[in-house]
Design a protein around this motif. Structure first.
Motif, PDB file in Angstrom:
ATOM      1  N   LYS A   1      12.170  36.502  -0.655  1.00  0.00           N
ATOM      2  CA  LYS A   1      13.113  36.654  -2.170  1.00  0.00           C
ATOM      3  C   LYS A   1      13.751  35.212  -2.173  1.00  0.00           C
ATOM      4  CE  LYS A   1      14.112  41.462  -2.655  1.00  0.00           C
ATOM      5  NZ  LYS A   1      14.225  41.980  -1.024  1.00  0.00           N
TER       6      LYS A   1
ATOM      7  N   LYS B   1       1.619  37.219  -3.147  1.00  0.00           N
ATOM      8  CA  LYS B   1       1.866  35.754  -3.621  1.00  0.00           C
ATOM      9  C   LYS B   1       1.413  34.815  -2.816  1.00  0.00           C
ATOM     10  CE  LYS B   1       5.559  35.566  -6.654  1.00  0.00           C
ATOM     11  NZ  LYS B   1       6.920  35.388  -6.898  1.00  0.00           N
TER      12      LYS B   1
ATOM     13  N   ASN C   1       3.342  39.254   1.318  1.00  0.00           N
ATOM     14  CA  ASN C   1       3.276  40.202   0.913  1.00  0.00           C
ATOM     15  C   ASN C   1       4.637  40.623  -0.085  1.00  0.00           C
ATOM     16  OD1 ASN C   1       5.023  41.529   2.336  1.00  0.00           O
ATOM     17  ND2 ASN C   1       3.400  42.642   3.833  1.00  0.00           N
ATOM     18  N   ASP C   2       4.645  41.848  -0.664  1.00  0.00           N
ATOM     19  CA  ASP C   2       5.765  42.306  -1.562  1.00  0.00           C
ATOM     20  C   ASP C   2       6.970  42.607  -0.750  1.00  0.00           C
ATOM     21  OD1 ASP C   2       4.161  41.873  -3.426  1.00  0.00           O
ATOM     22  OD2 ASP C   2       3.590  43.999  -3.785  1.00  0.00           O
ATOM     23  N   ARG C   3       6.863  42.691   0.485  1.00  0.00           N
ATOM     24  CA  ARG C   3       7.812  43.291   1.416  1.00  0.00           C
ATOM     25  C   ARG C   3       8.480  41.741   2.104  1.00  0.00           C
ATOM     26  NH1 ARG C   3       6.829  45.631   5.532  1.00  0.00           N
ATOM     27  NH2 ARG C   3       4.785  45.376   5.213  1.00  0.00           N
TER      28      ARG C   3
END
Lengths: 424, 424
Positions: A419, A2, A28-30
């Motif tokens: 997050k 993202k 990234n997604d982490r």
């Protein structure tokens, strides 16, 4: 993956801000940053989602490296009373209440909520001697999704009876905390002797061994007031200085945080340098308790790392932006007192302390560089006067204005490790 | 007649708060206080309307005795730059813009709105040399319904050409302002030499005469930095001290406000004492500009009246609560520096400075006593922790908490001379 597109401001070094008007941070997604790009250098097309933050600022989130969670209910009160009365009438009785897990739940929940509201995503926290309440505090951080080093406080002398633990209790409490937080990726235990006057030699020795055995960071207090230093030297007459007491027990390390350091001796300075200990400057606290002005420029020039802490409840507010402001102001008074022979702290220096340097205690945190965790705040403090003009100068100005008189309502989003963390 | 019932807190003297849990303030139709009563001593029945403020605090509104309205757009910025650059790059160019009446309307409207939002109902204001913009500022205060002494600034030397006025222009500008505000009950003109370096002897003489002839208050700057003092002594070699320059022209009076006084000499102190001049302490400004710590305890002990000012834009915020907080903190640092031989300022002392003493420049303002104008704030900062318990201790604590980390959203109502003033 993202990408976040906004006015990016951060401090790769303490010397200057990196400012990217309508730049991009790719995460990234982490939650790890994969790239940071100026507006015209963005290499991706439609293949990844772009979160357009419009005319808002995107800055690293705050890190508070010294705060007493159980004193949260006392924040901003009892500021006029002398130190001893403050401790005995307000601080100690309040901490004793954390034997009651329900009281702890009420206050610790409010504390964690308020940290988030103020934009702080990681904190080095003093809890109390009470193991159940301390485990609960770890749960609350974990559930909220923000990071903490949480210290079960060790104190076995010169303290009220109901606030003392034994060496075994202190060691065992931290072991329980370690077991309890094993699967909490952002929450960890930190070895926490309250300070020399309240810890016996046996206690300091055992804590040092536990820190080594379990590879833990350490936090305590150092040289906050002259009376305290004199007391330490009476209690430990063989030590060469206050810091030397900690040093003799192996408690000064690269992973040690020492709050305050308002009155370091040359010996203290040498030991801090040699061991790589980090000082946590708590300027609002040093004002409120009339401790004095810490010689931050001298510490920095000696190569000693300095970060920032709110030190609630001696500090009166959890906002690290207020702490930054106070750090600059105290350094300016220090400069005036020394007839300009000592330079004041700049905004980039204090911002770096609260972001990249403070963040380094929690991993790669506190900067927008490749490999860093995406801890960030979105700030909306655009004013009609600056309508649609954005370049490095006007964006710097907006950041400065936010530090000096922004408020939590202007913090529109908060991210920890990629997050979004919501406020109540 | 109307009665306000709430938790009343005010300072009849600087020594202590008067606290009346669920007390009553009775106000007549002209906004004048007719009586103040403890809960069980209220003498009226149904014959007068009671405004029940529930569990909210009712305190006197704030008075800001030193603020530069045309610097409002610079509030909280350019804090890292040295003083000369600050003046030449930020302050003077900004003030020059007030030749443009439309620019003045934009900024002055925001300024007055923000003053009200922060709870300040009366202010002693520096405008600029520009008469039309200064008349407009008076209109805006009048329309808003809050009080001000507004100063058309006089400066005819050592200043940028576009910010100088002649003696005639300065005198005539204030005459116009006086005529313009004749029917504005809460707004008045105040004689405003910027400071000695920017005012010729002719200017100071003419201003002093105008103050006497028209019975006006006077405001200026005194002893802010050591460089400034040295400059004044070079410019006016015959004067015995900085204050003596003003004194020789008759500008030190019972109705004079002198901002700062960080470095008064013994001669300055004697002249201030003898003339009854009031000092406006501006602690946030003295921090931000690295001026130093003003010796407030020494001034008070010499019987010199001291009030408080935000000094925006050298001060970074219009909140007088922040100014109070800073005044206490600086006095504590001063106490630490002098090894506790100088006592710090208490909350009641700084509250008194910002309410009853500051208010005395605007009539009977700043206290809840019979005959005083009802200038008040209603504060809602109740916390679940203090649910339904109210006595002097808990109410004091709530006030202190508000001063240290309250915010404008907790100010629920604002009154000036009995009328509610709404925010945008």
């Amino acid at each position: 993956m993202k990408a976040y597109c906004g006015h990016i401001i951060y401090t790769p070094t303490s010397l200057a801000f990196e400012i990217l008007p309508k730049g991009y941070v790719v995460v990234n997604d982490r939650g790890i940053i994969q790239g940071v790009y100026a507006s015209d250098k963005y290499p991706y097309g439609n293949e990844i989602e772009v979160v357009d933050l419009g005319n808002q600022l995107l800055i690293p989130a705050m890190n508070d490296l010294h705060v007493h969670a159980p004193q949260f209910a006392n924040m901003g009160i009892a500021m006029d009373v002398p130190l001893l009365l403050w401790l005995n009438k307000y601080t100690f009785p309040e901490e004793a209440k954390f034997a009651d897990i329900e009281y702890a739940r009420t206050i610790y929940t409010q504390f964690v909520d308020e940290l988030v509201k103020q934009g702080t995503m990681r904190a080095a926290v003093f809890a109390t001697i009470h193991t159940p309440a301390t485990l609960l505090l770890a749960d609350l951080f974990h559930q909220k999704g923000i990071g903490a080093h949480i210290g079960l406080v060790a104190m076995d002398r010169n303290s009220p009876d109901n606030l003392c633990n034994s060496v075994d209790e202190a060691i065992e409490g931290t072991n329980e905390l370690l077991a309890h937080t094993k699967n909490y990726p952002l929450v960890n235990a930190i070895i926490t002797p309250r300070f020399v006057p309240s810890c016996s030699p046996q206690m300091l020795r055992a804590l040092s061994k536990q820190a080594k055995d379990r590879h833990l960071s350490i936090q305590s207090h150092l040289c906050e007031t002259t009376n305290e230093i004199n007391w330490v030297m009476e209690l430990e007459p063989e030590a060469l200085s206050y810091a030397d007491v900690y040093h003799r027990y192996g408690l000064l390390t690269h992973d040690t945080l020492m709050a305050h350091c308002v009155y370091p001796s040359d010996i203290d300075m040498g030991l801090l340098q040699q061991t790589g200990t980090t000082i946590v400057h708590c300027p609002t606290s040093n004002c409120n308790l009339a401790s004095g002005i810490a010689p931050i420029r001298r510490l920095l020039e000696a190569g000693i790392p300095v970060t920032l802490g709110s030190d609630v409840a001696a500090g009166h507010d959890l906002s690290m932006f207020q702490v930054m402001q106070s750090a600059i102001q105290m350094s300016k008074l220090n400069s005036a007192i020394h007839k300009r022979q000592v330079s004041a702290l700049s905004l980039s220096e204090v911002f770096y302390m609260a972001t990249k340097l403070g963040g380094s205690f929690f991993g790669k945190v506190g900067s927008f560089e490749v490999g860093y965790e995406f801890d960030a705040l979105v700030i909306d403090n655009d004013s009609p006067m600056h309508d649609s003009i954005y370049n490095s100068d006007t964006l710097y100005t907006r950041l400065e204005r936010f530090v000096y008189h922004g408020n939590v309502y202007q913090i529109k989003k908060r991210y920890c490790q990629g997050k979004e963390i919501l406020i109540k």
